[in-house]
Design an enzyme around this catalytic site. Sequence first.
Site, PDB file in Angstrom:
ATOM      1  N   GLY A  11      25.163  73.468  71.358  1.00 26.22           N
ATOM      2  CA  GLY A  11      24.442  74.495  72.099  1.00 26.22           C
ATOM      3  C   GLY A  11      23.218  73.971  72.830  1.00 26.22           C
ATOM      4  O   GLY A  11      22.960  72.762  72.864  1.00 26.22           O
ATOM      5  N   ASP A  34      29.671  71.859  64.863  1.00 26.27           N
ATOM      6  CA  ASP A  34      29.767  73.054  65.719  1.00 26.27           C
ATOM      7  C   ASP A  34      31.193  73.565  65.620  1.00 26.27           C
ATOM      8  O   ASP A  34      32.053  72.891  65.033  1.00 26.27           O
ATOM      9  CB  ASP A  34      29.415  72.699  67.190  1.00 26.27           C
ATOM     10  CG  ASP A  34      28.886  73.911  67.958  1.00 26.27           C
ATOM     11  OD1 ASP A  34      29.591  74.933  68.000  1.00 26.27           O
ATOM     12  OD2 ASP A  34      27.770  73.839  68.496  1.00 26.27           O
ATOM     13  N   ILE A  35      31.450  74.738  66.219  1.00 25.57           N
ATOM     14  CA  ILE A  35      32.844  75.196  66.299  1.00 25.57           C
ATOM     15  C   ILE A  35      33.445  74.796  67.645  1.00 25.57           C
ATOM     16  O   ILE A  35      34.585  75.076  67.921  1.00 25.57           O
ATOM     17  CB  ILE A  35      32.984  76.721  66.074  1.00 25.57           C
ATOM     18  CG1 ILE A  35      32.029  77.497  66.983  1.00 25.57           C
ATOM     19  CG2 ILE A  35      32.735  77.080  64.613  1.00 25.57           C
ATOM     20  CD1 ILE A  35      32.241  79.009  66.963  1.00 25.57           C
ATOM     21  N   TYR A 142      19.888  91.649  68.648  1.00 23.39           N
ATOM     22  CA  TYR A 142      19.420  90.278  68.446  1.00 23.39           C
ATOM     23  C   TYR A 142      18.047  90.278  67.764  1.00 23.39           C
ATOM     24  O   TYR A 142      17.824  89.567  66.776  1.00 23.39           O
ATOM     25  CB  TYR A 142      19.352  89.600  69.819  1.00 23.39           C
ATOM     26  CG  TYR A 142      18.871  88.180  69.821  1.00 23.39           C
ATOM     27  CD1 TYR A 142      19.658  87.160  69.327  1.00 23.39           C
ATOM     28  CD2 TYR A 142      17.623  87.857  70.364  1.00 23.39           C
ATOM     29  CE1 TYR A 142      19.214  85.846  69.360  1.00 23.39           C
ATOM     30  CE2 TYR A 142      17.181  86.552  70.407  1.00 23.39           C
ATOM     31  CZ  TYR A 142      17.977  85.552  69.901  1.00 23.39           C
ATOM     32  OH  TYR A 142      17.534  84.256  69.946  1.00 23.39           O
TER      33      TYR A 142
HETATM   34  N1  SER Z   1      16.095  83.226  74.804  1.00 23.89           N
HETATM   35  C1  SER Z   1      16.584  84.221  73.917  1.00 23.89           C
HETATM   36  C2  SER Z   1      17.322  85.271  74.625  1.00 23.89           C
HETATM   37  O1  SER Z   1      16.990  85.537  75.753  1.00 23.89           O
HETATM   38  C3  SER Z   1      15.457  84.846  73.169  1.00 23.89           C
HETATM   39  O2  SER Z   1      15.276  84.225  71.972  1.00 23.89           O
HETATM   40  O3  SER Z   1      18.192  85.854  74.059  1.00 23.89           O
END
Ligand code: SER
Length: 318
Positions: A11, A34-35, A142
């Site tokens: 990533g 990683d996957i 998130y």
């Molecule tokens: N950069 C991230 C996002 O935009 C925030 O932690 O999801």
Amino acid sequence: MERILVIGCSGQIGSELTLALRKIYGNKNVFATDIKQPPADILETGPFYLLDVLDYNNLLHFAVRFKITQVYNLAAVLSGNAEKIPQQAWDINMRALMNTLELARDSDAKKLFWPSSIAVFGPTTPRHNTPQLTVMEPNTVYGISKLAGERWGEYYHKRYGVDFRSLRYPGLISYKTEAGGGTTDYAVEIYYEAIRNNRYNCFLREDTALPMMFMDDAINATIKLMDADPAKLSLRSSYNVGGMSFTPRDVANAIRKHRPGFEITYEPDFRQAIADSWPASIDDSVARADWGLSDSFNLDSMTEVMLREIGKKLSNQE
Ligand code: SER
């Protein structure tokens, strides 16, 4: 001797952090996983394995087999993508964290880095110079998962002695690996589009200020936190990290210093509401005082590197 497991090495953060850790701890002591397949330089410099952090038995087996002592758990669904699959994103983000916390209890992998985010803050948080300790009512999946994760990390530290360490990263900007699905990702895309087409259609409004950091500074901060004397860490949740603060208009102006004809248009989408709920700038004085957080890039110096490196990368691909 430290033996390090990086989860999510393919990533945006992992592809750079893995190489930085290999320089410090030796190539063979940093296990990249990683996957999905990683960039060539990760395959060429040390061990890589396909590993799914959501499969606890495999994870435990891996850590015991390779005598892992530290874990960097970078697996996550970012803010924009998470809004499209809320329940799944919650499940992935939380299970990935809980598995590495449990791993710390069940094995020698007692030291754990896990990224939190400015997304832990919400619309009721003071937006400017957001303090370390403040109102936190995130309204994105998130953000909710990151705030819950911080609480769990601190809990495992206090209850089980897990050496949990975390940073609330601002938007991270890098040229090596693109992130994907984040709200702050416009500030990466804009440089690619500047090189490709000399124009960019931005999914945020021109005056949307957000905290941001260049990847080199983020990697240094991460390694510094993990190296810090535990006695200096007054927090076991997650440290505010400020970096710089700028708007899409500011980036466009910085790009125009190198590419005068650069054009930008604005077409805000669902990510505008996410950005509006996040801080514009961050007070990271606790991290500076506790373990010496510092950063060296500003918008102009970062823009210079981004344009130069993405320019090289895209011309090599032609
Ligand atoms: N950069 C991230 C996002 O935009 C925030 O932690 O999801």
